[in-house]
Every structure is written in C-alpha cells, then in structure tokens.
Design a protein around this motif. Sequence first.
Motif, PDB file in Angstrom:
ATOM      1  N   UNK A 145       0.919 -23.630   3.442  1.00 11.59           N
ATOM      2  CA  UNK A 145       1.499 -22.949   2.285  1.00 11.59           C
ATOM      3  C   UNK A 145       0.702 -21.693   1.950  1.00 11.59           C
ATOM      4  N   UNK A 146       1.407 -20.646   1.568  1.00  8.58           N
ATOM      5  CA  UNK A 146       0.771 -19.395   1.173  1.00  8.58           C
ATOM      6  C   UNK A 146       0.712 -19.311  -0.345  1.00  8.58           C
ATOM      7  N   UNK A 147      -0.510 -19.090  -0.872  1.00  7.24           N
ATOM      8  CA  UNK A 147      -0.663 -18.927  -2.325  1.00  7.24           C
ATOM      9  C   UNK A 147      -0.299 -17.515  -2.740  1.00  7.24           C
ATOM     10  N   UNK A 148      -0.747 -16.537  -1.976  1.00  7.06           N
ATOM     11  CA  UNK A 148      -0.508 -15.137  -2.298  1.00  7.06           C
ATOM     12  C   UNK A 148      -1.469 -14.270  -1.507  1.00  7.06           C
ATOM     13  N   UNK A 149      -1.564 -13.011  -1.935  1.00  6.51           N
ATOM     14  CA  UNK A 149      -2.275 -12.002  -1.160  1.00  6.51           C
ATOM     15  C   UNK A 149      -3.219 -11.215  -2.060  1.00  6.51           C
ATOM     16  N   UNK A 150      -4.370 -10.856  -1.510  1.00  5.49           N
ATOM     17  CA  UNK A 150      -5.233  -9.824  -2.083  1.00  5.49           C
ATOM     18  C   UNK A 150      -5.294  -8.690  -1.068  1.00  5.49           C
ATOM     19  N   UNK A 151      -4.985  -7.491  -1.501  1.00  5.82           N
ATOM     20  CA  UNK A 151      -5.030  -6.319  -0.628  1.00  5.82           C
ATOM     21  C   UNK A 151      -6.447  -5.748  -0.626  1.00  5.82           C
ATOM     22  N   UNK A 152      -6.919  -5.354   0.525  1.00  9.64           N
ATOM     23  CA  UNK A 152      -8.281  -4.825   0.645  1.00  9.64           C
ATOM     24  C   UNK A 152      -8.239  -3.443   1.289  1.00  9.64           C
ATOM     25  N   UNK A 153      -9.124  -2.564   0.830  1.00  7.27           N
ATOM     26  CA  UNK A 153      -9.269  -1.206   1.367  1.00  7.27           C
ATOM     27  C   UNK A 153      -7.991  -0.387   1.207  1.00  7.27           C
ATOM     28  N   UNK A 154      -7.424  -0.464   0.000  1.00 15.15           N
ATOM     29  CA  UNK A 154      -6.219   0.308  -0.306  1.00 15.15           C
ATOM     30  C   UNK A 154      -6.612   1.771  -0.486  1.00 15.15           C
ATOM     31  N   UNK A 155      -5.805   2.664   0.087  1.00 14.62           N
ATOM     32  CA  UNK A 155      -6.182   4.076   0.143  1.00 14.62           C
ATOM     33  C   UNK A 155      -5.955   4.818  -1.172  1.00 14.62           C
ATOM     34  N   UNK A 156      -4.894   4.446  -1.923  1.00 14.01           N
ATOM     35  CA  UNK A 156      -4.548   5.207  -3.126  1.00 14.01           C
ATOM     36  C   UNK A 156      -3.588   4.379  -3.979  1.00 14.01           C
ATOM     37  N   UNK A 157      -3.380   4.772  -5.241  1.00 14.42           N
ATOM     38  CA  UNK A 157      -2.386   4.078  -6.065  1.00 14.42           C
ATOM     39  C   UNK A 157      -0.986   4.101  -5.450  1.00 14.42           C
ATOM     40  N   UNK A 158      -0.615   5.215  -4.829  1.00 13.96           N
ATOM     41  CA  UNK A 158       0.699   5.285  -4.187  1.00 13.96           C
ATOM     42  C   UNK A 158       0.789   4.296  -3.031  1.00 13.96           C
ATOM     43  N   UNK A 159      -0.268   4.222  -2.249  1.00 14.97           N
ATOM     44  CA  UNK A 159      -0.318   3.276  -1.137  1.00 14.97           C
ATOM     45  C   UNK A 159      -0.179   1.841  -1.656  1.00 14.97           C
ATOM     46  N   UNK A 160      -0.921   1.530  -2.700  1.00 19.38           N
ATOM     47  CA  UNK A 160      -0.845   0.191  -3.285  1.00 19.38           C
ATOM     48  C   UNK A 160       0.567  -0.117  -3.766  1.00 19.38           C
ATOM     49  N   UNK A 161       1.208   0.840  -4.404  1.00 20.58           N
ATOM     50  CA  UNK A 161       2.553   0.616  -4.933  1.00 20.58           C
ATOM     51  C   UNK A 161       3.553   0.309  -3.822  1.00 20.58           C
ATOM     52  N   UNK A 162       3.450   1.027  -2.708  1.00 22.12           N
ATOM     53  CA  UNK A 162       4.359   0.780  -1.586  1.00 22.12           C
ATOM     54  C   UNK A 162       4.191  -0.632  -1.037  1.00 22.12           C
ATOM     55  N   UNK A 163       2.948  -1.042  -0.883  1.00 20.16           N
ATOM     56  CA  UNK A 163       2.699  -2.370  -0.316  1.00 20.16           C
ATOM     57  C   UNK A 163       3.101  -3.455  -1.308  1.00 20.16           C
ATOM     58  N   UNK A 164       2.761  -3.271  -2.588  1.00 19.54           N
ATOM     59  CA  UNK A 164       3.108  -4.267  -3.605  1.00 19.54           C
ATOM     60  C   UNK A 164       4.619  -4.468  -3.695  1.00 19.54           C
ATOM     61  N   UNK A 165       5.366  -3.371  -3.689  1.00 18.52           N
ATOM     62  CA  UNK A 165       6.828  -3.484  -3.802  1.00 18.52           C
ATOM     63  C   UNK A 165       7.399  -4.302  -2.647  1.00 18.52           C
TER      64      UNK A 165
END
Length: 436
Positions: A145-165
């Motif tokens: 089972x997958x609980x969720x994700x933590x993103x590491x070494x995100x380049x920018x807020x825009x980058x984070x937003x794309x991945x989160x969406x």
Amino acid sequence: MAAGLVISAPASGVGKTTLTLALARAWRNRGLNVQCFKSGPDYIDPAFHAAATGRASVNVDSWAMDRATIAHLVSRGTDADVVLAEGSMGLFDGVAARGVSGTGATADIAEMLGWPVLLVIDPSGQAQTAAAIATGLRDYRAGVRLAGVVLNRVASPRHEDLVRRALNEAGIAVFGALPRHAEISLPKRHLGLVQAEEQVEIGKLIDEAARFVAEHVDLDAVLRSAAAWSPQPAANGLNVTPPGQRIALARDAAFSFVYPHMLEAWRAAGAEISTFSPLADEGPDPSADVCWLPGGYPELHAGKIAANARFRSGLTAFAETRPVHGECGGYMVLGAALTDADGVRHEMTGLLGLETSFAKRRMHLGYRLAALAAPMPGHQVGARLRGHEFHYSTIVAQPDTPLAVVHDATGAVIAETGSRRGHATGTFFHLIAEDR
C-alpha cells in the motif's frame, strides 16, 4: 500502539536516509519514541538511525531471514510511538531468485508487516512523469500500500505545482516538497555513506534536516498515514550461533562493519564481547577464546595497520592457540598483504596467504549463500550461512584451503570462497543469518 511506515523510493540516491533521519528526529523532538529499522543488508544506515532516535536500529532482510526472525527483530518497536523502516535501492528491487522469505526487496517487508509506503520522489528533469512513476509503484503489487509521496530536490514553485497537480489527479497524496538544500547532504564514500561515528557534526546535521523537513512536510499528515501496529513480542530468538563464549571484537574506524543484530544475538546467547582497536595498536583480550575482525575500511588505514607492531604480534600470539575470523576488510587484514588505491603494498598480519589490491578497483556486490567446507568459529562443516558481500578489492593471491563453497543469489558459484589456515579463517561476505 505504534504507527508503522516504510520509507522507500523508485531508486537509490533519492534521499531515503535523509528523510528517515529527519522524520525520526522531528518526531523525537515532539516527545515521541521513534524506532527505526533498515530493510536490506546495508550496515551503515542503522548507526545513523540510532543517532537520530537514541534507540538501536537493526537490519531486517527477507532474502537472508525467515519471517520469525524478522518478527523477533521488529518486536523491539512494541514500546515505540512511531516505527520507520528505511528501504534500500528501489521499492521492488531485490534479487532474481527468492531467498528465505523474499527477494530482499523493501516491498517484501512492507507487505509482511502491513505498513504503508511513504515514497521519496526526486522529480529532477521531469514533471508529470513523476506521477506516472508513483502510480506505477502504487499499482505494481497488490499487497503493498502507498501512503503518499514527499518530493525531494524540487527546482521551483512552478515545478512543484506541475508535479503536485499530476499526483493529485492520480489520487496520490503529496505530504510535502523539499527544495534543494545542500546543508543536509550526507557525505558519501565508495561503500555508501561515510559512517555516523566518523562525523563529529552528525547531531547538528540531523537537527538541520529535521528543521528543514518540518518546515516543508506535513508531519501530522504523514503520521496519520502510518498503519496502527500492535505486535506481540516474538517468542523465538535469532537464529545465530555466537563464535565463542568470550569474543574479542576489533572495533574502530577500520573495523566497524558489523550487523547490530549479530552482536545482540551473541549477547543474548550468553556470549561476552570485549572490544579492541587495531588502529590504537591494541591486541585482542588474552582472556578471550575467539577473535573476530569485522569489515570496514582497512584500505584507508593500511599503512597504520602495517606499522602497529603490538596489534600484529598480539593477534599472531592469539591465533597460535585460538580461532581468529575476519569478514571482508577483516579478512584482508588477516592476509599477507594489501595494496592500496595508490599502488602501495602494505604487509598485513600474514595469518592467511590472501593478497588483495585496490589499485584496480572492481565492485563485488550481492547476497551470498555459503556451505562450509571447513569449520569456522561457531559453525561446523556443512553449515549453510547467508550473508552479503560488498567491496572493491581484487584478489591477487588466495593460496590457502577454501573455507566454503559460495553461491550468489542466482545459484552461481563464485570465486570468493574464503580461506582457512591453522586457527585463522576469513570470508568476503558479512554473515547475516544461518540457514535453518
């Protein structure tokens, strides 16, 4: 009742250890008791876990250990509030052939214990593709089972937003996103991380990692995602025979690779352990009945080991009447000579004829199943031992009687048989468990 969680990733080098240490210290700072484990044969990470939690960490390994042994080891988490099992390599990465209870993959431990997986994803050089990877890992094996994700070494807020969406659209929870932060990078050496005991600032580094992760990750949401876990203490002990009643154990920066569960098993069986430092020119305790030299980094200290006459003479005198065993680096030191990475040849103790060289490095890595052709401390001829080998040395000469017939995880016979001469024995693999 403890909350159990597995920390894993799609691959090595993504940040599993850093996140594990940070979560452990952050929750400890909140007053929670945190217990860590390491899935797989890595013998360096448990010392970092102990530094973060104040509690000893041990390895659990589905290739080398049966379910009862794993249950016994994890039962130490009974009194903890949070239990974290840090994975090795990628979530489903193991060997091709099944071992005692699995392939050595982190997913085996997650399924066996019923703990959900917190994935560390490094989306460098990608965006929505990170969601495809996480989705594939979520759906690959029904029992995990997958609980969720933590993103590491995100380049920018825009980058984070794309991945989160993209992850939100896939129905995968994102607990936080960590921008690049060089100050919490753990230094590495060719066998992995530089050992915890070698880093005088390890406490400050873990504190900084905890502060940084607490700032960017929803710790409460992560904790809620963990599985409620109330194990019963396992009835059986570890399937490990101590090599003697009084064990002289080499222990310093050159001889530090020993599995914590092995030492605990020896003590639980009634053995006494006294440590000595070859780098401090100490010999084994003369009152001991066996001497054990673990692996480590002897190639970084070869000149000093060669020059330490009291250590060498003490070990030689000990071996005249009692058994001495070396694993990997310890095995090399029992040999005739070791050539370092600069091509300088250093005389070792000469209890065995083995000669090794780091001048031309070649990686030797993998699980090992050994059938003893000669006795070694604690084990008789015919004993089947499971272990793991990881080193970069090459064999120049190995003239002594082979200690064992050794196979890799696929069943192929390998050349690193170990050696025996008189009371001295040695193996390139580190012992994890005995075959039942």
